[in-house]
Design a protein around this motif. Structure first.
Motif, PDB file in Angstrom:
ATOM      1  N   THR A 187      30.672  55.715 -49.478  1.00 46.85           N
ATOM      2  CA  THR A 187      29.863  54.681 -50.222  1.00 46.85           C
ATOM      3  C   THR A 187      30.887  53.520 -50.404  1.00 46.85           C
ATOM      4  O   THR A 187      30.469  52.291 -50.310  1.00 46.85           O
ATOM      5  CB  THR A 187      29.273  55.226 -51.505  1.00 46.85           C
TER       6      THR A 187
ATOM      7  N   THR B 258      35.544  46.002 -54.029  1.00 50.69           N
ATOM      8  CA  THR B 258      34.907  47.416 -54.296  1.00 50.69           C
ATOM      9  C   THR B 258      35.940  48.299 -54.893  1.00 50.69           C
ATOM     10  O   THR B 258      37.179  48.238 -54.625  1.00 50.69           O
ATOM     11  CB  THR B 258      34.504  48.107 -53.140  1.00 50.69           C
TER      12      THR B 258
ATOM     13  N   SER C 187      30.789  49.678 -48.940  1.00 53.29           N
ATOM     14  CA  SER C 187      30.308  48.719 -49.975  1.00 53.29           C
ATOM     15  C   SER C 187      31.625  47.550 -49.374  1.00 53.29           C
ATOM     16  O   SER C 187      31.218  46.333 -49.507  1.00 53.29           O
ATOM     17  CB  SER C 187      30.717  49.207 -51.372  1.00 53.29           C
TER      18      SER C 187
ATOM     19  N   VAL D 211      31.509  45.835 -56.758  1.00 51.96           N
ATOM     20  CA  VAL D 211      31.019  47.128 -57.054  1.00 51.96           C
ATOM     21  C   VAL D 211      31.811  48.018 -57.480  1.00 51.96           C
ATOM     22  O   VAL D 211      32.732  48.223 -56.899  1.00 51.96           O
ATOM     23  CB  VAL D 211      30.233  47.311 -55.555  1.00 51.96           C
TER      24      VAL D 211
ATOM     25  N   PHE E  72      24.710  53.809 -48.378  1.00 46.39           N
ATOM     26  CA  PHE E  72      24.219  52.693 -47.523  1.00 46.39           C
ATOM     27  C   PHE E  72      23.521  53.043 -46.289  1.00 46.39           C
ATOM     28  O   PHE E  72      22.531  52.595 -46.165  1.00 46.39           O
ATOM     29  CB  PHE E  72      25.303  51.714 -47.272  1.00 46.39           C
TER      30      PHE E  72
ATOM     31  N   ALA F 139      22.117  48.029 -49.952  1.00 49.09           N
ATOM     32  CA  ALA F 139      22.796  46.658 -49.663  1.00 49.09           C
ATOM     33  C   ALA F 139      21.810  45.475 -50.053  1.00 49.09           C
ATOM     34  O   ALA F 139      22.124  44.599 -50.591  1.00 49.09           O
ATOM     35  CB  ALA F 139      22.840  46.815 -48.124  1.00 49.09           C
TER      36      ALA F 139
END
Length: 223
Positions: free
Chosen positions: A173, A184, A177, A159, A133, A148
């Protein structure tokens, strides 16, 4: 309840895998069958990320003067180039995933035909960027990818993260997220770590961030 999941495969690149990778993670190639299994599922968005470094990237030990330039060992302090009062500690690495080189390529056995988008990261030579990101600086952030935006524009709710390496780019990551507001999950059996002994600490960080670790057979992947 809405469930619109995305799959993010982190840095499944030649330099992170045996037998020839300059920063090879033990067992890195072994996760590809599981990754291809995940790619065969009907995720709304499937993304592969790539470290895509310039040759003079700050994380390469060879770009620092001896004796404090030992890959894997030396830690350095990086100042935010836009706000020198903000600093980060980071580890130095062998040269890896340089733009346009063989080492930066995704593994040929990974089923890229099922990947919707490739997101490149680590392109600003001044900062380390483990997360797909953004770099870790906050005041202000120096380098952001379009990950994003891709996920929010697609109205993604959940995710699933897999890839390399579990204790660095996958971890960062996944945490980012969760901070972006996505539920996530890390698919644990589809990752490998640079330092497997660090995983207890990684799991603590996940708990704090609200990230869940699942297996490829988890009920959430059967949805």
């Amino acid at each position: 309840m809405t469930f619109k999941p995305a799959l993010v495969l982190v840095d499944v690149q030649e330099d992170f895998c045996p037998p020839n990778g300059s920063l090879a993670v033990a067992g890195g190639r072994d996760i590809v069958p599981v990754l291809n299994e995940l790619l065969s599922l009907p995720f709304a968005v499937k993304i592969a990320t790539k470290d895509w470094h310039p040759q003079d990237h700050i994380s390469f030990a060879s770009n620092h003067p001896p004796p404090n330039n030992k890959p894997f060992e030396t830690m350095i302090t990086i100042a935010n180039p836009l706000n020198p009062s903000e600093t980060q500690q980071t580890r130095l690495w062998p040269v890896h995933c340089v733009q346009g080189t063989k080492g930066a390529e995704l593994l040929p056995e990974l089923d890229i035909s099922k990947v919707h988008k490739i997101v490149e990261k680590g392109q600003d030579k001044r900062v380390e960027m483990y997360s797909a990101f953004a770099d870790p600086f906050e005041n202000p952030c120096v380098s952001k990818s379009n990950l994003a935006k891709i996920l929010h524009d697609a109205a993604i709710t959940d995710v699933f993260v897999a890839g390399l390496a579990a204790d660095y780019c996958v971890k960062c990551t996944a945490i980012d997220s969760a901070q972006e507001g996505f539920k996530t999950r890390v698919v644990g059996d589809a990752t490998r770590a640079v330092d497997p002994t660090s995983m207890d600490e990684v799991l603590k960080e996940y708990k704090e961030a609200g990230v869940t670790v699942v297996t490829k057979d988890d009920a959430s992947l059967k949805w």
